[in-house]
Scaffold this motif. Sequence first.
Motif, PDB file in Angstrom:
ATOM      1  N   ALA A   1     -25.879  -2.229  -1.532  1.00 22.84           N
ATOM      2  CA  ALA A   1     -25.019  -1.449  -2.422  1.00 22.84           C
ATOM      3  C   ALA A   1     -25.681  -1.212  -3.774  1.00 22.84           C
ATOM      4  CB  ALA A   1     -23.690  -2.161  -2.621  1.00 22.84           C
TER       5      ALA A   1
ATOM      6  N   ASN B   1     -17.258  -3.420  -1.441  1.00 17.90           N
ATOM      7  CA  ASN B   1     -18.640  -3.880  -1.575  1.00 17.90           C
ATOM      8  C   ASN B   1     -19.154  -4.565  -0.310  1.00 17.90           C
ATOM      9  OD1 ASN B   1     -19.807  -3.311  -4.326  1.00 17.90           O
ATOM     10  ND2 ASN B   1     -17.782  -4.074  -4.856  1.00 17.90           N
ATOM     11  N   SER B   2     -18.282  -5.227   0.433  1.00 22.85           N
ATOM     12  CA  SER B   2     -18.729  -5.922   1.640  1.00 22.85           C
ATOM     13  C   SER B   2     -19.065  -4.960   2.775  1.00 22.85           C
ATOM     14  CB  SER B   2     -17.678  -6.926   2.104  1.00 22.85           C
ATOM     15  OG  SER B   2     -16.546  -6.245   2.618  1.00 22.85           O
ATOM     16  N   THR B   3     -18.602  -3.730   2.688  1.00 19.51           N
ATOM     17  CA  THR B   3     -18.877  -2.758   3.748  1.00 19.51           C
ATOM     18  C   THR B   3     -20.205  -2.036   3.553  1.00 19.51           C
ATOM     19  OG1 THR B   3     -17.699  -0.976   2.621  1.00 19.51           O
ATOM     20  CG2 THR B   3     -16.431  -2.343   4.143  1.00 19.51           C
TER      21      THR B   3
ATOM     22  N   ASP C   1     -27.239 -13.099  -7.781  1.00 23.22           N
ATOM     23  CA  ASP C   1     -26.119 -14.050  -7.777  1.00 23.22           C
ATOM     24  C   ASP C   1     -25.863 -14.691  -9.135  1.00 23.22           C
ATOM     25  OD1 ASP C   1     -25.595 -13.566  -5.150  1.00 23.22           O
ATOM     26  OD2 ASP C   1     -26.743 -15.277  -4.407  1.00 23.22           O
TER      27      ASP C   1
ATOM     28  N   HIS D   1     -21.007  -3.108  -8.171  1.00 25.10           N
ATOM     29  CA  HIS D   1     -20.614  -4.506  -8.350  1.00 25.10           C
ATOM     30  C   HIS D   1     -21.076  -5.120  -9.666  1.00 25.10           C
ATOM     31  CE1 HIS D   1     -24.739  -5.244  -7.074  1.00 25.10           C
ATOM     32  NE2 HIS D   1     -24.498  -4.539  -5.987  1.00 25.10           N
TER      33      HIS D   1
ATOM     34  N   GLU E   1     -24.334  -2.007   2.867  1.00 21.57           N
ATOM     35  CA  GLU E   1     -25.598  -2.727   2.840  1.00 21.57           C
ATOM     36  C   GLU E   1     -26.394  -2.202   1.655  1.00 21.57           C
ATOM     37  OE1 GLU E   1     -27.864  -2.796   6.432  1.00 21.57           O
ATOM     38  OE2 GLU E   1     -26.048  -2.856   7.644  1.00 21.57           O
TER      39      GLU E   1
ATOM     40  N   ARG F   1     -11.908  -4.425  -4.368  1.00 21.74           N
ATOM     41  CA  ARG F   1     -13.298  -4.303  -4.833  1.00 21.74           C
ATOM     42  C   ARG F   1     -14.246  -5.044  -3.883  1.00 21.74           C
ATOM     43  NH1 ARG F   1     -16.663  -7.414  -8.716  1.00 21.74           N
ATOM     44  NH2 ARG F   1     -17.972  -5.940  -9.842  1.00 21.74           N
ATOM     45  N   GLY F   2     -13.888  -6.252  -3.510  1.00 19.55           N
ATOM     46  CA  GLY F   2     -14.710  -7.037  -2.603  1.00 19.55           C
ATOM     47  C   GLY F   2     -14.835  -6.393  -1.230  1.00 19.55           C
ATOM     48  N   CYS F   3     -13.759  -5.817  -0.725  1.00 19.10           N
ATOM     49  CA  CYS F   3     -13.800  -5.155   0.583  1.00 19.10           C
ATOM     50  C   CYS F   3     -14.718  -3.944   0.554  1.00 19.10           C
ATOM     51  CB  CYS F   3     -12.398  -4.732   1.006  1.00 19.10           C
ATOM     52  SG  CYS F   3     -11.347  -6.099   1.493  1.00 19.10           S
TER      53      CYS F   3
END
Length: 83
Positions: A34, A28-30, A44, A39, A32, A24-26
Amino acid sequence: MNNINTLLVQFKNEISRGEIPIFRGCVNSTMENANILFHNHINDDELRYRYPLIQYKRINKCASIVCIGEGTDSQSIFQHNKD
């Protein structure tokens, strides 16, 4: 009865149950900017308290993304950009 659109994206990569949050993190990290549906975080400190319309799963031991309803509108991230 209303029809609900669904989209299943299943990868060939096998993952363990413990690797689902990493997957999931990978994903979302790809991206911009999102879409919040990927997520469920407004910022934050604040969460979107609704049923997740994009879910990260392990189906038949493989990494999978399940999109439901409004989440299927976000499928454009899966299209290849030739630029």
